[in-house]
Design an enzyme around this catalytic site. Structure first.
Site, PDB file in Angstrom:
ATOM      1  N   ASP A   1       0.839  -1.211   0.000  1.00 27.85           N
ATOM      2  CA  ASP A   1       0.000   0.000   0.000  1.00 27.85           C
ATOM      3  C   ASP A   1       0.867   1.252   0.000  1.00 27.85           C
ATOM      4  O   ASP A   1       1.968   1.250   0.541  1.00 27.85           O
ATOM      5  CB  ASP A   1      -0.926  -0.040   1.240  1.00 27.85           C
ATOM      6  CG  ASP A   1      -2.092   0.920   1.113  1.00 27.85           C
ATOM      7  OD1 ASP A   1      -2.371   1.396  -0.009  1.00 27.85           O
ATOM      8  OD2 ASP A   1      -2.728   1.197   2.144  1.00 27.85           O
TER       9      ASP A   1
ATOM     10  N   GLY B   1      -0.154   5.459  -4.346  1.00 30.60           N
ATOM     11  CA  GLY B   1      -0.812   6.702  -4.723  1.00 30.60           C
ATOM     12  C   GLY B   1      -0.224   7.881  -3.964  1.00 30.60           C
ATOM     13  O   GLY B   1       0.131   8.910  -4.557  1.00 30.60           O
TER      14      GLY B   1
ATOM     15  N   TRP C   1       2.666   8.069  -2.549  1.00 27.63           N
ATOM     16  CA  TRP C   1       4.068   8.245  -2.955  1.00 27.63           C
ATOM     17  C   TRP C   1       4.137   9.142  -4.199  1.00 27.63           C
ATOM     18  O   TRP C   1       4.951  10.071  -4.266  1.00 27.63           O
ATOM     19  CB  TRP C   1       4.669   6.863  -3.260  1.00 27.63           C
ATOM     20  CG  TRP C   1       6.130   6.846  -3.562  1.00 27.63           C
ATOM     21  CD1 TRP C   1       7.159   6.740  -2.670  1.00 27.63           C
ATOM     22  CD2 TRP C   1       6.735   6.910  -4.859  1.00 27.63           C
ATOM     23  NE1 TRP C   1       8.364   6.739  -3.322  1.00 27.63           N
ATOM     24  CE2 TRP C   1       8.133   6.838  -4.667  1.00 27.63           C
ATOM     25  CE3 TRP C   1       6.241   7.014  -6.159  1.00 27.63           C
ATOM     26  CZ2 TRP C   1       9.042   6.872  -5.727  1.00 27.63           C
ATOM     27  CZ3 TRP C   1       7.135   7.049  -7.224  1.00 27.63           C
ATOM     28  CH2 TRP C   1       8.522   6.976  -7.008  1.00 27.63           C
TER      29      TRP C   1
ATOM     30  N   ARG D   1      -1.139   9.198  -9.944  1.00 28.01           N
ATOM     31  CA  ARG D   1      -1.102   7.982  -9.130  1.00 28.01           C
ATOM     32  C   ARG D   1      -0.464   6.807  -9.862  1.00 28.01           C
ATOM     33  O   ARG D   1       0.221   5.971  -9.265  1.00 28.01           O
ATOM     34  CB  ARG D   1      -2.523   7.615  -8.678  1.00 28.01           C
ATOM     35  CG  ARG D   1      -3.140   8.624  -7.723  1.00 28.01           C
ATOM     36  CD  ARG D   1      -4.561   8.230  -7.348  1.00 28.01           C
ATOM     37  NE  ARG D   1      -4.600   6.921  -6.749  1.00 28.01           N
ATOM     38  CZ  ARG D   1      -4.416   6.683  -5.439  1.00 28.01           C
ATOM     39  NH1 ARG D   1      -4.230   7.667  -4.612  1.00 28.01           N
ATOM     40  NH2 ARG D   1      -4.465   5.453  -4.981  1.00 28.01           N
TER      41      ARG D   1
ATOM     42  N   HIS E   1       2.202   3.534  -9.068  1.00 26.39           N
ATOM     43  CA  HIS E   1       1.987   2.105  -9.313  1.00 26.39           C
ATOM     44  C   HIS E   1       3.150   1.511 -10.122  1.00 26.39           C
ATOM     45  O   HIS E   1       3.552   0.374  -9.905  1.00 26.39           O
ATOM     46  CB  HIS E   1       0.659   1.876 -10.040  1.00 26.39           C
ATOM     47  CG  HIS E   1      -0.540   2.248  -9.214  1.00 26.39           C
ATOM     48  ND1 HIS E   1      -0.679   1.858  -7.899  1.00 26.39           N
ATOM     49  CD2 HIS E   1      -1.647   2.986  -9.494  1.00 26.39           C
ATOM     50  CE1 HIS E   1      -1.821   2.348  -7.417  1.00 26.39           C
ATOM     51  NE2 HIS E   1      -2.423   3.038  -8.358  1.00 26.39           N
TER      52      HIS E   1
ATOM     53  N   GLU F   1     -12.431  -4.411  -4.116  1.00 28.72           N
ATOM     54  CA  GLU F   1     -12.969  -3.068  -3.871  1.00 28.72           C
ATOM     55  C   GLU F   1     -12.258  -2.003  -4.714  1.00 28.72           C
ATOM     56  O   GLU F   1     -12.730  -0.877  -4.815  1.00 28.72           O
ATOM     57  CB  GLU F   1     -12.830  -2.698  -2.383  1.00 28.72           C
ATOM     58  CG  GLU F   1     -13.797  -3.440  -1.458  1.00 28.72           C
ATOM     59  CD  GLU F   1     -13.460  -4.918  -1.288  1.00 28.72           C
ATOM     60  OE1 GLU F   1     -12.263  -5.259  -1.186  1.00 28.72           O
ATOM     61  OE2 GLU F   1     -14.400  -5.738  -1.275  1.00 28.72           O
TER      62      GLU F   1
ATOM     63  N   LEU G   1      10.721 -20.354  -5.239  1.00 32.83           N
ATOM     64  CA  LEU G   1       9.821 -19.430  -4.541  1.00 32.83           C
ATOM     65  C   LEU G   1       8.415 -19.579  -5.110  1.00 32.83           C
ATOM     66  O   LEU G   1       8.231 -19.563  -6.329  1.00 32.83           O
ATOM     67  CB  LEU G   1      10.288 -17.974  -4.733  1.00 32.83           C
ATOM     68  CG  LEU G   1       9.329 -16.914  -4.166  1.00 32.83           C
ATOM     69  CD1 LEU G   1       9.275 -16.956  -2.645  1.00 32.83           C
ATOM     70  CD2 LEU G   1       9.722 -15.509  -4.628  1.00 32.83           C
TER      71      LEU G   1
HETATM   72  C1  IPE Z   1      -5.512  -2.746  -0.254  1.00 31.78           C
HETATM   73  O1  IPE Z   1      -5.169  -1.396  -0.336  1.00 31.78           O
HETATM   74  C2  IPE Z   1      -5.442  -3.375  -1.586  1.00 31.78           C
HETATM   75  C3  IPE Z   1      -4.109  -3.519  -2.176  1.00 31.78           C
HETATM   76  C4  IPE Z   1      -2.980  -3.207  -1.606  1.00 31.78           C
HETATM   77  C5  IPE Z   1      -4.097  -4.061  -3.500  1.00 31.78           C
HETATM   78  P1  IPE Z   1      -6.255  -0.252  -0.466  1.00 31.78           P
HETATM   79  O2  IPE Z   1      -5.512   1.030  -0.559  1.00 31.78           O
HETATM   80  O3  IPE Z   1      -7.199  -0.550  -1.560  1.00 31.78           O
HETATM   81  O4  IPE Z   1      -7.043  -0.361   0.913  1.00 31.78           O
HETATM   82  P2  IPE Z   1      -7.914   0.714   1.690  1.00 31.78           P
HETATM   83  O5  IPE Z   1      -8.902   1.264   0.722  1.00 31.78           O
HETATM   84  O6  IPE Z   1      -6.972   1.791   2.155  1.00 31.78           O
HETATM   85  O7  IPE Z   1      -8.501  -0.034   2.825  1.00 31.78           O
HETATM   86  C1  IPE Z   2      -1.670   0.217  -3.327  1.00 29.43           C
HETATM   87  O1  IPE Z   2      -1.427   1.586  -3.342  1.00 29.43           O
HETATM   88  C2  IPE Z   2      -1.862  -0.348  -4.707  1.00 29.43           C
HETATM   89  C3  IPE Z   2      -3.249  -0.711  -5.030  1.00 29.43           C
HETATM   90  C4  IPE Z   2      -4.255  -0.671  -4.209  1.00 29.43           C
HETATM   91  C5  IPE Z   2      -3.491  -1.139  -6.392  1.00 29.43           C
HETATM   92  P1  IPE Z   2      -2.617   2.624  -3.303  1.00 29.43           P
HETATM   93  O2  IPE Z   2      -3.009   2.948  -4.711  1.00 29.43           O
HETATM   94  O3  IPE Z   2      -3.715   2.164  -2.442  1.00 29.43           O
HETATM   95  O4  IPE Z   2      -1.901   3.888  -2.671  1.00 29.43           O
HETATM   96  P2  IPE Z   2      -2.510   4.910  -1.612  1.00 29.43           P
HETATM   97  O5  IPE Z   2      -3.008   4.080  -0.460  1.00 29.43           O
HETATM   98  O6  IPE Z   2      -3.615   5.640  -2.295  1.00 29.43           O
HETATM   99  O7  IPE Z   2      -1.357   5.777  -1.248  1.00 29.43           O
HETATM  100 MG    MG Z   3      -4.123   2.379  -0.478  1.00 27.82          MG
END
Ligand code: IPE
Ligand code: IPE
Ligand code: MG
Length: 228
Positions: free
Chosen positions: A6, A9, A11, A19, A23, A53, A117
């Site tokens: 996580d 975005g 970062w 965003r 990724h 989600e 792995l």
């Molecule tokens: C969880 O992260 C899903 C992944 C890392 C792929 P999210 O960023 O979607 O989770 P929430 O919305 O903060 O709970």
């Molecule tokens: C996790 O990073 C990757 C996915 C959920 C695909 P996020 O995209 O959730 O990044 P933040 O949480 O918005 O920083």
């Molecule tokens: Mg996130």
């Protein structure tokens, strides 16, 4: 070992970039972490790439991520094969673009004989969705008379999960400072240890990974029992 990757975005946003830029950086980090696993004695790694989600995000972000997954698989397939990595995907493939689903199937087949792995990628994965799909298939077996209700126990249900051939995680790491599981491996993590680290996923380098695993080594796991 399982990781909720996580913070991509945030970062990117903190750098004034879109965003998707985060990724892309996150995808490069996956390769670093995968390559570190053998040195750390890790044989099973499950990573959360896209949740059931995450479709709630903008169309631009979702389609950008799907393109990134396709490119990543195409670009990394040979390196994963050479590196002895067996790749598997968990999650619901039905809703994915057929081109992506085909690449996923092909990568699984290509690397099926590897065993250094076991890398499992959770893509369009949700713990509740997984248990629901498993229950539906289990119920169909019962309805068909192939399984008696009184024979259903925890191990029966586990056999219907996407993770049926994988061990439960001992440790689940989540980056980016959020202390929640966001529907990841609900059933399988019943007795997992958790490590929540503030580092954003694109900054989570092999040294951070080693440090977190070192901390895990000090945990006392009791599984409900009392130690003498
Ligand atoms: C969880 O992260 C899903 C992944 C890392 C792929 P999210 O960023 O979607 O989770 P929430 O919305 O903060 O709970
Ligand atoms: C996790 O990073 C990757 C996915 C959920 C695909 P996020 O995209 O959730 O990044 P933040 O949480 O918005 O920083
Ligand atoms: Mg996130």
């Amino acid at each position: 070992m399982a990781i909720i990757m996580d913070g991509n975005g945030r970062w990117a946003t903190s750098r004034g970039r879109p965003r998707l830029f985060g990724h892309q950086a996150g995808a490069r980090r996956v390769s670093d972490i995968v390559e570190t696993c053998p040195d750390l004695g890790i044989r099973y790694l499950t990573i959360f790439a896209f949740s059931t989600e995450n479709w709630k995000r903008t169309q631009t972000e979702v389609s950008g991520l799907m393109t990134l997954f396709r490119r990543y698989i195409t670009k990394e397939a040979q390196r994963l094969l050479q590196g002895g990595v067996r790749v598997r995907f968990i999650g619901d493939r039905e809703r994915l673009d057929p081109k992506l689903a085909r690449l996923m199937d092909e990568l699984e087949q290509l690397t099926a004989a590897n065993e250094a792995l076991h890398l499992t990628v959770a893509l369009n994965y949700g713990g509740r969705d997984e248990v629901t799909r498993a229950t539906r298939r289990l119920a169909a077996e019962v309805a068909a008379g192939r399984l008696a209700p009184e024979d259903v126990d925890a191990s029966t249900l586990a056999r219907f999960l996407d993770t049926c051939s994988l061990p439960d995680p001992d440790l689940v790491i989540r980056t980016s400072g959020e202390a929640r599981i966001s529907n990841f491996l609900l059933w399988q993590s019943a007795y997992a240890e958790y490590e929540f680290v503030d580092t954003l996923w694109p900054d989570f380098d092999p040294d951070c990974f080693r440090e977190v695993i070192g901390r895990y080594g000090n945990r006392d796991r009791r599984f409900g029992a009392v130690h003498g």
